[in-house]
Design a protein around this motif. Structure first.
Motif, PDB file in Angstrom:
ATOM      1  N   GLY A  48      -7.676  13.714  -1.113  1.00  0.00           N
ATOM      2  CA  GLY A  48      -7.456  12.587  -0.215  1.00  0.00           C
ATOM      3  C   GLY A  48      -8.348  12.697   1.002  1.00  0.00           C
ATOM      4  O   GLY A  48      -8.747  13.794   1.401  1.00  0.00           O
ATOM      5  N   VAL A  49      -8.662  11.543   1.578  1.00  0.00           N
ATOM      6  CA  VAL A  49      -9.471  11.527   2.799  1.00  0.00           C
ATOM      7  C   VAL A  49      -8.755  10.654   3.828  1.00  0.00           C
ATOM      8  O   VAL A  49      -8.100   9.675   3.479  1.00  0.00           O
ATOM      9  N   CYS A  50      -8.883  11.032   5.100  1.00  0.00           N
ATOM     10  CA  CYS A  50      -8.225  10.287   6.170  1.00  0.00           C
ATOM     11  C   CYS A  50      -9.187   9.278   6.793  1.00  0.00           C
ATOM     12  O   CYS A  50     -10.368   9.575   6.976  1.00  0.00           O
ATOM     13  N   PRO A  51      -8.670   8.124   7.186  1.00  0.00           N
ATOM     14  CA  PRO A  51      -9.507   7.136   7.869  1.00  0.00           C
ATOM     15  C   PRO A  51     -10.228   7.713   9.091  1.00  0.00           C
ATOM     16  O   PRO A  51     -11.389   7.377   9.322  1.00  0.00           O
TER      17      PRO A  51
ATOM     18  N   LEU B 235       0.835  -1.208   0.000  1.00  0.00           N
ATOM     19  CA  LEU B 235       0.000   0.000   0.000  1.00  0.00           C
ATOM     20  C   LEU B 235       0.870   1.259   0.000  1.00  0.00           C
ATOM     21  O   LEU B 235       2.039   1.232   0.405  1.00  0.00           O
ATOM     22  N   ILE B 236       0.270   2.364  -0.473  1.00  0.00           N
ATOM     23  CA  ILE B 236       0.981   3.641  -0.555  1.00  0.00           C
ATOM     24  C   ILE B 236       0.234   4.663   0.276  1.00  0.00           C
ATOM     25  O   ILE B 236      -0.981   4.814   0.147  1.00  0.00           O
ATOM     26  N   ASP B 237       0.973   5.376   1.125  1.00  0.00           N
ATOM     27  CA  ASP B 237       0.371   6.449   1.933  1.00  0.00           C
ATOM     28  C   ASP B 237       1.081   7.757   1.588  1.00  0.00           C
ATOM     29  O   ASP B 237       2.268   7.918   1.868  1.00  0.00           O
ATOM     30  N   VAL B 238       0.353   8.686   0.990  1.00  0.00           N
ATOM     31  CA  VAL B 238       0.979   9.906   0.464  1.00  0.00           C
ATOM     32  C   VAL B 238       1.025  11.047   1.471  1.00  0.00           C
ATOM     33  O   VAL B 238       1.398  12.166   1.117  1.00  0.00           O
ATOM     34  N   HIS B 239       0.701  10.766   2.751  1.00  0.00           N
ATOM     35  CA  HIS B 239       0.632  11.862   3.724  1.00  0.00           C
ATOM     36  C   HIS B 239       0.936  11.368   5.135  1.00  0.00           C
ATOM     37  O   HIS B 239       0.038  10.928   5.861  1.00  0.00           O
ATOM     38  N   VAL B 240       2.207  11.442   5.522  1.00  0.00           N
ATOM     39  CA  VAL B 240       2.608  11.067   6.883  1.00  0.00           C
ATOM     40  C   VAL B 240       3.568  12.104   7.448  1.00  0.00           C
ATOM     41  O   VAL B 240       4.224  12.836   6.703  1.00  0.00           O
ATOM     42  N   HIS B 241       3.628  12.141   8.783  1.00  0.00           N
ATOM     43  CA  HIS B 241       4.555  13.045   9.479  1.00  0.00           C
ATOM     44  C   HIS B 241       5.474  12.175  10.332  1.00  0.00           C
ATOM     45  O   HIS B 241       5.044  11.666  11.363  1.00  0.00           O
ATOM     46  N   LEU B 242       6.712  12.019   9.887  1.00  0.00           N
ATOM     47  CA  LEU B 242       7.605  11.084  10.583  1.00  0.00           C
ATOM     48  C   LEU B 242       8.521  11.777  11.592  1.00  0.00           C
ATOM     49  O   LEU B 242       9.282  11.119  12.290  1.00  0.00           O
TER      50      LEU B 242
ATOM     51  N   LEU C  49     -15.688   9.082  -1.735  1.00  0.00           N
ATOM     52  CA  LEU C  49     -14.649   8.058  -1.931  1.00  0.00           C
ATOM     53  C   LEU C  49     -15.182   6.953  -2.844  1.00  0.00           C
ATOM     54  O   LEU C  49     -14.485   6.459  -3.727  1.00  0.00           O
ATOM     55  N   ALA C  50     -16.433   6.580  -2.635  1.00  0.00           N
ATOM     56  CA  ALA C  50     -17.026   5.504  -3.437  1.00  0.00           C
ATOM     57  C   ALA C  50     -17.169   5.901  -4.900  1.00  0.00           C
ATOM     58  O   ALA C  50     -16.931   5.089  -5.799  1.00  0.00           O
ATOM     59  N   ASP C  51     -17.533   7.164  -5.154  1.00  0.00           N
ATOM     60  CA  ASP C  51     -17.789   7.545  -6.562  1.00  0.00           C
ATOM     61  C   ASP C  51     -16.552   8.139  -7.247  1.00  0.00           C
ATOM     62  O   ASP C  51     -16.622   8.555  -8.405  1.00  0.00           O
ATOM     63  N   GLY C  52     -15.428   8.202  -6.526  1.00  0.00           N
ATOM     64  CA  GLY C  52     -14.186   8.638  -7.155  1.00  0.00           C
ATOM     65  C   GLY C  52     -13.943  10.146  -7.109  1.00  0.00           C
ATOM     66  O   GLY C  52     -12.908  10.614  -7.592  1.00  0.00           O
ATOM     67  N   THR C  53     -14.853  10.906  -6.522  1.00  0.00           N
ATOM     68  CA  THR C  53     -14.589  12.340  -6.337  1.00  0.00           C
ATOM     69  C   THR C  53     -13.366  12.495  -5.440  1.00  0.00           C
ATOM     70  O   THR C  53     -12.494  13.333  -5.681  1.00  0.00           O
ATOM     71  N   ILE C  54     -13.313  11.681  -4.416  1.00  0.00           N
ATOM     72  CA  ILE C  54     -12.118  11.591  -3.567  1.00  0.00           C
ATOM     73  C   ILE C  54     -11.284  10.436  -4.105  1.00  0.00           C
ATOM     74  O   ILE C  54     -11.759   9.311  -4.221  1.00  0.00           O
ATOM     75  N   ASP C  55     -10.027  10.752  -4.461  1.00  0.00           N
ATOM     76  CA  ASP C  55      -9.196   9.780  -5.162  1.00  0.00           C
ATOM     77  C   ASP C  55      -8.522   8.785  -4.227  1.00  0.00           C
ATOM     78  O   ASP C  55      -8.484   7.592  -4.513  1.00  0.00           O
ATOM     79  N   VAL C  56      -7.932   9.320  -3.149  1.00  0.00           N
ATOM     80  CA  VAL C  56      -7.059   8.461  -2.350  1.00  0.00           C
ATOM     81  C   VAL C  56      -7.399   8.503  -0.859  1.00  0.00           C
ATOM     82  O   VAL C  56      -7.977   9.464  -0.362  1.00  0.00           O
ATOM     83  N   VAL C  57      -6.985   7.442  -0.186  1.00  0.00           N
ATOM     84  CA  VAL C  57      -6.982   7.421   1.278  1.00  0.00           C
ATOM     85  C   VAL C  57      -5.569   7.767   1.714  1.00  0.00           C
ATOM     86  O   VAL C  57      -4.599   7.197   1.218  1.00  0.00           O
TER      87      VAL C  57
ATOM     88  N   ALA D 278      -7.784   3.401  -4.218  1.00  0.00           N
ATOM     89  CA  ALA D 278      -7.543   4.546  -3.333  1.00  0.00           C
ATOM     90  C   ALA D 278      -6.298   4.372  -2.468  1.00  0.00           C
ATOM     91  O   ALA D 278      -5.747   5.349  -1.962  1.00  0.00           O
ATOM     92  N   MET D 279      -5.866   3.135  -2.294  1.00  0.00           N
ATOM     93  CA  MET D 279      -4.725   2.898  -1.399  1.00  0.00           C
ATOM     94  C   MET D 279      -3.481   2.434  -2.155  1.00  0.00           C
ATOM     95  O   MET D 279      -2.429   2.242  -1.557  1.00  0.00           O
ATOM     96  N   TYR D 280      -3.616   2.265  -3.478  1.00  0.00           N
ATOM     97  CA  TYR D 280      -2.435   1.858  -4.253  1.00  0.00           C
ATOM     98  C   TYR D 280      -2.394   2.503  -5.645  1.00  0.00           C
ATOM     99  O   TYR D 280      -1.521   3.313  -5.943  1.00  0.00           O
ATOM    100  N   THR D 281      -3.368   2.161  -6.488  1.00  0.00           N
ATOM    101  CA  THR D 281      -3.289   2.562  -7.902  1.00  0.00           C
ATOM    102  C   THR D 281      -3.263   4.076  -8.088  1.00  0.00           C
ATOM    103  O   THR D 281      -2.402   4.603  -8.816  1.00  0.00           O
ATOM    104  N   LEU D 282      -4.187   4.774  -7.440  1.00  0.00           N
ATOM    105  CA  LEU D 282      -4.264   6.227  -7.661  1.00  0.00           C
ATOM    106  C   LEU D 282      -3.155   7.014  -6.953  1.00  0.00           C
ATOM    107  O   LEU D 282      -2.594   7.939  -7.548  1.00  0.00           O
ATOM    108  N   PRO D 283      -2.812   6.681  -5.713  1.00  0.00           N
ATOM    109  CA  PRO D 283      -1.656   7.387  -5.130  1.00  0.00           C
ATOM    110  C   PRO D 283      -0.412   7.244  -6.013  1.00  0.00           C
ATOM    111  O   PRO D 283       0.336   8.206  -6.204  1.00  0.00           O
ATOM    112  N   LYS D 284      -0.228   6.049  -6.568  1.00  0.00           N
ATOM    113  CA  LYS D 284       0.942   5.785  -7.424  1.00  0.00           C
ATOM    114  C   LYS D 284       0.895   6.660  -8.670  1.00  0.00           C
ATOM    115  O   LYS D 284       1.882   7.283  -9.061  1.00  0.00           O
TER     116      LYS D 284
END
Ligand code: DOR
Ligand code: ZN
Length: 344
Positions: A179-182, A8-15, A218-226, A274-280
């Motif tokens: 993007g939307v957060c869990p 999986l790909i996560d495009v938004h983290v604070h390390l 998220l379901a209809d693709g307006t929101i691309d990624v998680v 939302a968790m792989y293809t589109l973030p990539k």
């Protein structure tokens, strides 16, 4: 049933490294990622010493070598580093430019409209501009992206009206993603009473109507990624008054979204998009050959029962029973986790 999925790909983290390694560092943050089935993540620039120069970027790239997984970076701006922006955009380790149009952790808020114009002009068109923009700031960011022909990624969309703004901008042909957060999908403002500081983050939790709009978007693709906005703080910092903004998310993201799949809120196909293809695709993330995870889709786990990998040692979902257990993680042919045990 054991299922093999892409890493999986996560495009938004604070390390948090450098500057706040009591909250997290690249090693502990990457262990949290492995636990959550993430093999590539993008780190944000709002460090104690923000990532707004090539020197700071180089420092971060070097420090990140201790991570177990691949990490890329979003560059930052305070409005005064315009000459660094093209240099940063040219770097392979940089995947986007982050602009803070709203107050949050760190000192990178930019409200001056002329300064924002100058930044949109200085960033070479190509890699996305990411905005933390709430409400009216989002409308301004959309107009600005149109004006300067920039690709816009709207971070952690939260309000129903914002989903509508993105839907309309997409319909109007703008190169915009969101993007939307869990935590915004799984919790509402009601949680603040119960969870106190552990329900405090920016943007804040919304209403039931906001939450419904986020799942629908998220379901209809307006929101691309998680994206998790994994924002670790110590328990002390979360329990003080006022609490630090931000919650952890890397370890629980897959299971929260998969719970939504089980509840019929989105398809498994959309989840993987939302968790792989589109973030990539959106951030042009390189292929990771021979990389995959295995998930026991029928198993469940209790958040926090066996502690956490994140140094923050907390989760807004503590005690919740969630479906989907990541059992194996393989990166470029090398096992990072087997039978649920991280191999470091
Ligand atoms: O809650 C948040 N925490 N939102 C942000 O935008 C930043 C983050 C942090 O760095 O703590
Ligand atoms: Zn963030």
């Amino acid at each position: 049933m054991q299922k093999q999925l892409p890493g999986l790909i996560d495009v938004h983290v604070h390390l948090r490294e450098p500057g706040a390694t009591h909250k997290e560092d690249f090693y502990t943050g990457s262990r949290a990622a492995v636990k959550g089935g993430v093999t590539f993540m993008l780190d944000m620039p709002n460090n104690a010493t923000p990532t707004i120069s090539i020197e700071r970027l180089d420092e971060k790239v070097a420090l990140s070598k201790k991570a177990l997984i691949d990490i890329g970076f979003h560059f930052g701006t305070n409005g005064k580093n315009l000459e660094e922006l093209p240099k940063a955009a040219a770097r392979s380790e940089v995947y986007g430019l982050k602009i803070y149009c709203n107050h949050t952790t760190g000192e990178m808020l930019i409200e001056d409209q002329n300064a924002l114009d100058a930044i949109f002009q200085a960033w070479p068109v190509g890699k996305p501009i990411l905005v933390h923009a709430e409400g009216e700031q989002l409308k301004q960011s959309i107009a600005r992206a149109m004006k300067f022909g920039q690709r816009l990624h709207v971070c952690h969309i939260t309000q129903a009206t914002e989903v509508e703004d993105v839907r309309q901008a997409k319909a109007g042909g703008l190169s915009i993603t969101a993007g939307v957060c869990p935590h915004h999908l799984a919790l509402t403002g009601e949680a603040r009473e119960r969870m106190k500081g552990y329900a405090v983050m920016k943007p804040p939790l919304g209403t039931d109507a906001d939450q419904a709009a986020l799942w629908a978007g998220l379901a209809d693709g307006t929101i691309d990624v998680v994206e998790t906005d994994h924002a670790p703080h110590s328990r002390e910092e979360k329990e003080k008054d006022p609490p630090a903004f931000g919650v952890t998310g890397l370890e629980t993201s897959f299971s929260i979204i998969y719970k939504g799949v089980q509840e019929g809120k989105l398809t498994e196909e959309r989840m993987l998009e939302a968790m792989y293809t589109l973030p990539k695709k959106i951030f042009n993330i390189p292929e990771q050959p021979d990389t995959y995870i295995e998930v026991d889709m029928d198993a469940s786990w209790t958040v926090g029962e066996h502690g956490y990998e994140t140094k923050a040692n907390s989760s807004p979902f503590e005690g919740l029973v969630l479906p989907g257990v990541v059992t194996k993680v393989v990166l470029r042919g090398k096992e990072l986790m087997n039978n649920g045990t991280i191999i470091s």
